[in-house]
Design an enzyme around this catalytic site. Structure first.
Site, mmCIF file in Angstrom:
data_model
loop_
_atom_site.group_PDB
_atom_site.id
_atom_site.type_symbol
_atom_site.label_atom_id
_atom_site.label_comp_id
_atom_site.label_asym_id
_atom_site.label_seq_id
_atom_site.Cartn_x
_atom_site.Cartn_y
_atom_site.Cartn_z
ATOM 1 N N SER A 1 -8.891 -0.487 10.004
ATOM 2 C CA SER A 1 -8.456 0.350 8.896
ATOM 3 C C SER A 1 -8.808 1.800 9.203
ATOM 4 O O SER A 1 -8.783 2.215 10.360
ATOM 5 C CB SER A 1 -9.102 -0.162 7.608
ATOM 6 O OG SER A 1 -8.658 0.576 6.498
ATOM 7 N N HIS B 1 -3.961 -0.753 9.639
ATOM 8 C CA HIS B 1 -3.382 -0.207 8.409
ATOM 9 C C HIS B 1 -2.608 1.048 8.777
ATOM 10 O O HIS B 1 -3.130 1.945 9.430
ATOM 11 C CB HIS B 1 -4.482 0.134 7.403
ATOM 12 C CG HIS B 1 -5.124 -1.082 6.793
ATOM 13 N ND1 HIS B 1 -6.354 -1.043 6.178
ATOM 14 C CD2 HIS B 1 -4.694 -2.362 6.683
ATOM 15 C CE1 HIS B 1 -6.651 -2.262 5.722
ATOM 16 N NE2 HIS B 1 -5.664 -3.076 6.027
ATOM 17 N N ASP C 1 -10.224 -5.450 3.085
ATOM 18 C CA ASP C 1 -9.206 -6.231 3.784
ATOM 19 C C ASP C 1 -9.747 -6.718 5.113
ATOM 20 O O ASP C 1 -10.090 -5.918 5.973
ATOM 21 C CB ASP C 1 -7.940 -5.389 4.004
ATOM 22 C CG ASP C 1 -6.812 -6.207 4.600
ATOM 23 O OD1 ASP C 1 -5.939 -5.607 5.253
ATOM 24 O OD2 ASP C 1 -6.805 -7.451 4.419
#
Lengths: 138, 206
Positions: B17, B44, B136
């Site tokens: 991320s 991401h 996540d």
């Protein structure tokens, strides 16, 4: 011609802010639009501000959110009707629940397919193109 | 020590991320061309911009980096990068793409990939979580662990954003927290079924 507002941008766009028929992506307020630095610049009543690609991106995301809301609404109603099918003693009601449930399942699959095959505006292309300010081309 | 049972961990699932690109580049740089494992990766990324991510990553590694099309089979020596605005999952050795609901407000998201890799590859899976914020990947790592796979994270102090790896550690299902260089060495060893010496599992902070 349906009754309603067909346009989003004012006829002429220059350095002076004019009211646009667009809602602010962050707060829902009215957006104004003006030309600035060779591109369109949007500012809302309380000061949220965006370039063109940001408005387009936000509107695309909002559209998808609303489509998922439709899917939820359809699936929830279908789930309720399905539960009712096994709980009613009325044959007529059961048949009616089943008829509607089947239609809703078709609708759910269709909206999901639409979301799945969406190709939203490529913002890279938008930003490369820039925007020509002023009136629409005839 | 991890992988004392000598299982070939040949399916590597990586999630990154915010701040993860730097770690990812360094990690890919350190992997050999003949790595006997496939790498599936979620970074991401913005949904509405076409970026040349495979090209950028590919210049830093001897592995082959690509964004797969739907129904692509995975093969060793390749890095499969989830395309923008789609979840990527592994089923029966093939990668699938879908524009399903976002998870943790991301698409592609790490959890869907990790869940599918756990289900499809069981003990042969290694989950790796690099720098990031939010959560996540945390549940996905748990899934991989629960199916006999291994879970590694970037050591939080080594990451630009250590929140995500730290969160995974706090859930008490991380096998090792390593810096990027150590991660690369471990993945190479695990792909061949070797055991890896590591410091005792990270302390759980409650």
């Amino acid at each position: 011609m349906p009754f309603g507002v067909q346009q989003a941008l004012p006829e002429a766009v220059d350095g002076a802010p004019r009211v646009a028929a667009l809602a602010c992506p962050d707060c829902g307020g009215t957006l104004t639009v003006r030309e600035m630095g060779g591109g369109l610049h949007f500012v809302c009543r309380i000061g949220h501000s965006y370039g063109l690609s940001e408005v387009l991106g936000a509107k695309e995301e909002r559209l998808e959110d609303r489509l998922w809301t439709a899917v939820t609404a359809v699936d929830e109603l279908a789930a309720l009707l399905t539960d009712l099918q096994s709980r009613t003693r009325s044959d007529a009601a059961r048949a009616e629940y089943r008829r509607r449930t089947e239609a809703l399942l078709v609708l759910s699959n269709e909206v999901r397919r639409l979301i799945d095959t969406t190709e939203a505006v490529d913002l890279g292309i938008v930003e490369d193109a820039g925007t020509a300010p002023g009136a629409t081309e005839s | 020590m991890i992988n004392a049972d000598g299982v070939r961990r040949d399916t590597i699932a990586i999630g990154a991320s915010a701040g993860g690109v730097e770690a990812l580049l360094e990690l890919l740089r350190a992997l050999p061309r003949n790595l006997p494992a496939s790498i599936v990766l979620v970074l991401h990324r913005p949904p509405l911009y076409e970026t040349h991510l495979p090209g950028v990553l590919g210049r830093q590694t001897r592995l082959t980096v690509l964004e797969p099309e739907d129904d692509t089979p995975i093969a060793p020596g390749h890095v499969y990068v989830a395309p923008r605005d789609q979840h990527m999952t592994l089923e029966r050795g093939r990668l699938h793409l879908s524009r399903g609901p976002k998870e943790h407000r991301f698409r592609p998201a790490i959890d869907p990939l990790f869940r599918s890799v756990a289900a499809d590859r069981g003990p042969h899976a290694v989950g790796v979580v690099l720098s990031g914020m939010g959560s996540d990947g945390v549940l996905g790592l748990n899934e991989i662990k629960s199916r006999g796979g291994l879970s590694l994270v970037q050591r939080p102090s080594d990451a630009i954003f250590g929140i995500l790896p730290a969160l995974a550690i706090s859930k008490d299902h991380v096998d090792a927290a390593l810096d990027v260089r150590e991660l690369a060495e471990a993945l190479v060893a695990l792909a061949s079924g070797e055991a890896v010496e590591t410091a005792s599992p990270p302390a759980v902070s409650r």
